[in-house]
Write an enzyme that holds these catalytic residues in place. Sequence first.
Site, PDB file in Angstrom:
ATOM      1  N   GLU A 105      28.120  50.411 -14.288  1.00  0.00           N
ATOM      2  CA  GLU A 105      27.319  51.062 -15.314  1.00  0.00           C
ATOM      3  C   GLU A 105      26.007  50.338 -15.596  1.00  0.00           C
ATOM      4  O   GLU A 105      25.132  50.899 -16.270  1.00  0.00           O
ATOM      5  CB  GLU A 105      28.123  51.197 -16.609  1.00  0.00           C
ATOM      6  CG  GLU A 105      28.451  49.889 -17.295  1.00  0.00           C
ATOM      7  CD  GLU A 105      29.262  50.094 -18.563  1.00  0.00           C
ATOM      8  OE1 GLU A 105      29.093  49.297 -19.502  1.00  0.00           O
ATOM      9  OE2 GLU A 105      30.068  51.044 -18.621  1.00  0.00           O
ATOM     10  N   HIS A 114      31.383  43.856  -5.627  1.00  0.00           N
ATOM     11  CA  HIS A 114      30.345  44.555  -6.368  1.00  0.00           C
ATOM     12  C   HIS A 114      29.034  44.507  -5.597  1.00  0.00           C
ATOM     13  O   HIS A 114      28.507  43.424  -5.304  1.00  0.00           O
ATOM     14  CB  HIS A 114      30.154  43.909  -7.741  1.00  0.00           C
ATOM     15  CG  HIS A 114      31.329  44.093  -8.655  1.00  0.00           C
ATOM     16  ND1 HIS A 114      31.287  44.892  -9.780  1.00  0.00           N
ATOM     17  CD2 HIS A 114      32.593  43.587  -8.597  1.00  0.00           C
ATOM     18  CE1 HIS A 114      32.473  44.868 -10.376  1.00  0.00           C
ATOM     19  NE2 HIS A 114      33.272  44.083  -9.683  1.00  0.00           N
ATOM     20  N   CYS A 118      26.201  45.216  -6.715  1.00  0.00           N
ATOM     21  CA  CYS A 118      25.120  44.661  -7.527  1.00  0.00           C
ATOM     22  C   CYS A 118      25.017  43.151  -7.332  1.00  0.00           C
ATOM     23  O   CYS A 118      23.990  42.546  -7.654  1.00  0.00           O
ATOM     24  CB  CYS A 118      25.317  44.998  -9.000  1.00  0.00           C
ATOM     25  SG  CYS A 118      26.856  44.425  -9.712  1.00  0.00           S
ATOM     26  N   HIS A 170      23.882  48.902 -13.068  1.00  0.00           N
ATOM     27  CA  HIS A 170      22.880  49.171 -12.039  1.00  0.00           C
ATOM     28  C   HIS A 170      23.132  50.474 -11.284  1.00  0.00           C
ATOM     29  O   HIS A 170      22.339  50.859 -10.427  1.00  0.00           O
ATOM     30  CB  HIS A 170      22.823  48.012 -11.030  1.00  0.00           C
ATOM     31  CG  HIS A 170      22.483  46.694 -11.652  1.00  0.00           C
ATOM     32  ND1 HIS A 170      23.451  45.765 -11.972  1.00  0.00           N
ATOM     33  CD2 HIS A 170      21.299  46.154 -12.021  1.00  0.00           C
ATOM     34  CE1 HIS A 170      22.874  44.699 -12.513  1.00  0.00           C
ATOM     35  NE2 HIS A 170      21.573  44.903 -12.554  1.00  0.00           N
TER      36      HIS A 170
END
Length: 211
Positions: free
Chosen positions: A100, A168, A170, A102
Amino acid sequence: MDNVVKSPPKHTSSIIDKPLDRPTREEAEEAVRTLIRWAGDDPDREGLLDTPKRVTKAFKEFYAGYKDDPRDVLNKVFAEVEGYDDIVLVRDIPFYSHCEHHMVPFFGMVHIGYYPAKGVVGLSKLARLVEVYARRLQTQETMTAQIALALQDCLDPRGVAVMIEAEHMCMSMRGVQKAGALTLTTQFMGAFKDDPAEQVRFLTLLRQGKA
């Protein structure tokens, strides 16, 4: 197993507690065109002409979990299990979600264990529950807690254990760019929270048969 009990809903919610003023598909497509321009490309060039339509269609799939209620997934409990009251464990449930912060993917495996009290749910329902929460904008920590709470609310088991292992993007494709790093989160309730030996048993069962 014909004895089916409908579990009463408690405080498990579908996350969105109030209606959202959702934009139209046309507005969403125009937003994608804006982002393409922001990235430095021309949304009117041939290869990108249909990209806004494709992106909005993909978003409906990526975030389908917003229209699903976990109570509907877990609404049938099979009470006739010949007295079985030991751990039920489903491991290595694959999932794909989006951070939520990136809006880039994170993905991995979910492991779920519980001690039934009033009955059990179909094993496929546990995988479906994971999908409900994975197909939303998420953090791994929140998703771990949501899955455990939904099981606790709908099944009223003697204990619930949830573990998520995920990579992840990100962290892998931006920022520190450390590909392959895994994040592990756990949530224990009931017997698993009260007794560290139960946590050890859960973790041991997860690792059995793995190199």
